[in-house]
Design a protein around this motif. Structure first.
Motif, PDB file in Angstrom:
ATOM      1  N   MET A 117     -31.328 -52.426  74.186  1.00  0.00           N
ATOM      2  CA  MET A 117     -30.592 -53.430  74.589  1.00  0.00           C
ATOM      3  C   MET A 117     -30.966 -54.942  73.758  1.00  0.00           C
ATOM      4  SD  MET A 117     -28.806 -52.479  77.018  1.00  0.00           S
ATOM      5  CE  MET A 117     -28.649 -54.175  78.157  1.00  0.00           C
ATOM      6  N   THR A 118     -32.138 -55.009  73.281  1.00  0.00           N
ATOM      7  CA  THR A 118     -32.564 -56.192  72.554  1.00  0.00           C
ATOM      8  C   THR A 118     -32.192 -56.231  71.180  1.00  0.00           C
ATOM      9  OG1 THR A 118     -34.693 -55.238  72.188  1.00  0.00           O
ATOM     10  CG2 THR A 118     -34.356 -56.861  74.161  1.00  0.00           C
ATOM     11  N   MET A 119     -32.251 -55.101  70.567  1.00  0.00           N
ATOM     12  CA  MET A 119     -31.965 -55.088  69.100  1.00  0.00           C
ATOM     13  C   MET A 119     -30.588 -54.471  68.461  1.00  0.00           C
ATOM     14  SD  MET A 119     -35.391 -52.847  68.211  1.00  0.00           S
ATOM     15  CE  MET A 119     -35.471 -52.978  66.530  1.00  0.00           C
ATOM     16  N   ALA A 120     -29.836 -53.999  69.421  1.00  0.00           N
ATOM     17  CA  ALA A 120     -28.587 -53.244  69.015  1.00  0.00           C
ATOM     18  C   ALA A 120     -27.444 -54.106  68.947  1.00  0.00           C
ATOM     19  CB  ALA A 120     -28.188 -52.100  69.850  1.00  0.00           C
ATOM     20  N   THR A 121     -26.462 -53.894  68.009  1.00  0.00           N
ATOM     21  CA  THR A 121     -25.026 -54.710  68.114  1.00  0.00           C
ATOM     22  C   THR A 121     -24.248 -53.483  68.579  1.00  0.00           C
ATOM     23  OG1 THR A 121     -24.587 -53.747  65.836  1.00  0.00           O
ATOM     24  CG2 THR A 121     -25.544 -55.833  65.998  1.00  0.00           C
ATOM     25  N   LYS A 122     -24.490 -52.426  68.796  1.00  0.00           N
ATOM     26  CA  LYS A 122     -23.891 -51.196  69.442  1.00  0.00           C
ATOM     27  C   LYS A 122     -24.802 -50.195  69.778  1.00  0.00           C
ATOM     28  CE  LYS A 122     -19.781 -49.952  67.740  1.00  0.00           C
ATOM     29  NZ  LYS A 122     -18.573 -49.418  67.045  1.00  0.00           N
ATOM     30  N   ILE A 123     -24.596 -49.603  71.117  1.00  0.00           N
ATOM     31  CA  ILE A 123     -25.198 -48.488  71.521  1.00  0.00           C
ATOM     32  C   ILE A 123     -24.350 -47.419  71.730  1.00  0.00           C
ATOM     33  CG2 ILE A 123     -26.984 -47.748  73.363  1.00  0.00           C
ATOM     34  CD1 ILE A 123     -27.588 -50.501  74.163  1.00  0.00           C
ATOM     35  N   VAL A 124     -25.031 -46.251  71.286  1.00  0.00           N
ATOM     36  CA  VAL A 124     -24.334 -44.871  71.696  1.00  0.00           C
ATOM     37  C   VAL A 124     -25.398 -44.146  72.528  1.00  0.00           C
ATOM     38  CG1 VAL A 124     -23.793 -42.703  70.582  1.00  0.00           C
ATOM     39  CG2 VAL A 124     -23.289 -44.806  69.554  1.00  0.00           C
ATOM     40  N   ILE A 125     -24.956 -43.952  73.792  1.00  0.00           N
ATOM     41  CA  ILE A 125     -25.637 -43.252  74.749  1.00  0.00           C
ATOM     42  C   ILE A 125     -25.416 -41.598  74.718  1.00  0.00           C
ATOM     43  CG2 ILE A 125     -26.588 -42.828  77.268  1.00  0.00           C
ATOM     44  CD1 ILE A 125     -25.946 -45.941  77.433  1.00  0.00           C
ATOM     45  N   LEU A 126     -26.466 -40.776  74.474  1.00  0.00           N
ATOM     46  CA  LEU A 126     -26.308 -39.437  74.384  1.00  0.00           C
ATOM     47  C   LEU A 126     -27.106 -38.667  75.560  1.00  0.00           C
ATOM     48  CD1 LEU A 126     -27.203 -39.069  70.449  1.00  0.00           C
ATOM     49  CD2 LEU A 126     -25.087 -38.660  71.673  1.00  0.00           C
TER      50      LEU A 126
END
Length: 384
Positions: free
Chosen positions: A203-212
């Motif tokens: 949440m603090t680092m990503a510009t985009k998250i992929v949840i697997l």
């Protein structure tokens, strides 16, 4: 440039599918985080990108070039491992320069002056210039991690792949290093692909998250998107601490309004009409607030009757863990008041725009959609 295109990527181990038909675009300059529980396939996916594992099916291209079967040393992608993977007998300077002095098949080897320039530049960037003559055993965990990152940076690759690089650090150092990596990404403008099971890192680092989950993509989005509009019940449960409260309930249309009902749960949500439907109602702990019991099912919003079981004091905040009349657990998070007593009954409320709806069977997010034809008050539930 570092645009990565993944199409239909699958990897099977002895009949078990670790990565299942993953299709994904990672844009140039993006900080993309692969997030999920242990065993969800995120590290396997990263190792396939790095060329350390071959896919069973699918393809990978970087800047339009197919690298699916290209050896790892020819991919021009730098890997930072969870275990640092430093050479214990080499100094920091030698560890940093190793990717340049040992280049095989990745282009011409830089001359000595260029190697020294790159090592010095990276060491200054990571504040480890004073450590160049030390060996790994003489470094702290945070310093070793910086050296591991520096060894990737010195190559100036097309993209950086990082496999849980902060997991071996203590909490304080993990927070500091997280900030350093975020700043480093901004200054470099390079593509980062980062694996973690820690949602705070994501949440603090990503510009985009992929949840697997189980090798499949559950949702792709910005940190705000996956938190505010989880696409599935799995994402809703995985993102957030405490997790989103999820309660089985029924929606029913009565006299031009939609109501929610279950044991100890009631309330009026929106104008509209709807045949009875079983759903899972979601609301985050910070979006609940205590109210005086009204005893009215016509309350606008959701009312939940519960009993406080335990209260955790977090300093300026407190978390109350409660249980509804049906026995379902529910958490409330808010500013510490000291007014919540263990064992006491409590009525919790949530506004209609703060709730989430999920299909009871599939777990897919449902959206409330107004249908202007033929009746302005007509509404329906649709999959998001």
């Amino acid at each position: 440039m570092g645009t990565i295109e993944i199409a239909g990527l699958t990897r099977t181990f002895k009949g078990v599918t670790a990565v299942d038909d993953v299709t994904l675009t990672i844009d140039d300059g993006e900080f993309l985080v692969l997030l999920g529980p242990s065993g969800c396939g995120k590290t396997t996916l990263l190792r396939i990108l790095a060329g350390l594992l071959e896919p069973t099916a699918g393809s990978i291209t970087v800047d339009g070039t197919d690298i699916t079967r290209t050896p790892s040393r020819r991919r021009d992608l730098a890997m930072v491992f969870q275990s640092y993977a430093l050479y214990p007998h080499l100094t920091v300077a030698k560890n940093l320069s190793f990717p340049l002095t040992a280049r095989r098949g990745g282009g011409p080897r830089p001359d000595r002056a260029e190697i020294e320039r790159r090592v010095t530049e990276v060491a200054r960037m990571l504040d480890i210039a004073h450590l160049l003559h030390r060996r790994p055993r003489e470094l702290s965990g945070g310093q070793r991690q910086r050296v591991a990152v520096g060894r990737a940076l010195v190559r100036n690759p097309r993209a950086y792949l990082m496999d849980e690089p902060l997991s071996n650090l203590d909490a304080k150092l993990r927070t500091a290093t997280r900030h350093e990596l975020t700043g480093l990404h901004r200054s470099l403008g390079a593509t980062f692909v980062y694996v973690t099971h820690d949602q705070v890192e994501a949440m603090t680092m990503a510009t985009k998250i992929v949840i697997l989950d189980h090798g499949r993509i559950e949702q792709v989005g910005t940190p705000a998107e996956v938190y505010d509009r989880p696409a599935t019940r799995f994402v809703a449960e995985f993102i957030g601490s405490p997790a989103m409260n999820l309660l089985d309930a029924e929606l029913t249309g009565v006299a031009g309004h939609v109501f929610v009902n279950a044991d100890g749960i009631s309330g009026r949500l929106w104008p509209g009409r709807l045949d009875p439907v079983a759903i899972t109602l979601g609301v985050r702990p910070e979006h609940l607030y205590p109210v005086q019991p009204t005893g009215s099912a016509d309350h606008r919003g959701v009312l939940i009757d519960a009993v406080v079981e335990t209260v955790e004091n977090l300093g300026n905040e407190e978390i109350a863990y409660c249980r509804t009349e049906s026995g379902a657990p529910i958490a409330l998070r808010g500013t510490r008041t000291g007014a919540l007593a263990e064992g006491a009954p409590i009525t919790l409320a949530a506004d209609p725009d703060r709730i989430h709806l999920f299909d009871r069977d599939t777990g897919v997010r449902l959206e409330w959609v107004e249908d202007p034809v033929p009746n302005p008050a007509a509404t329906d539930l649709v999959s998001a």
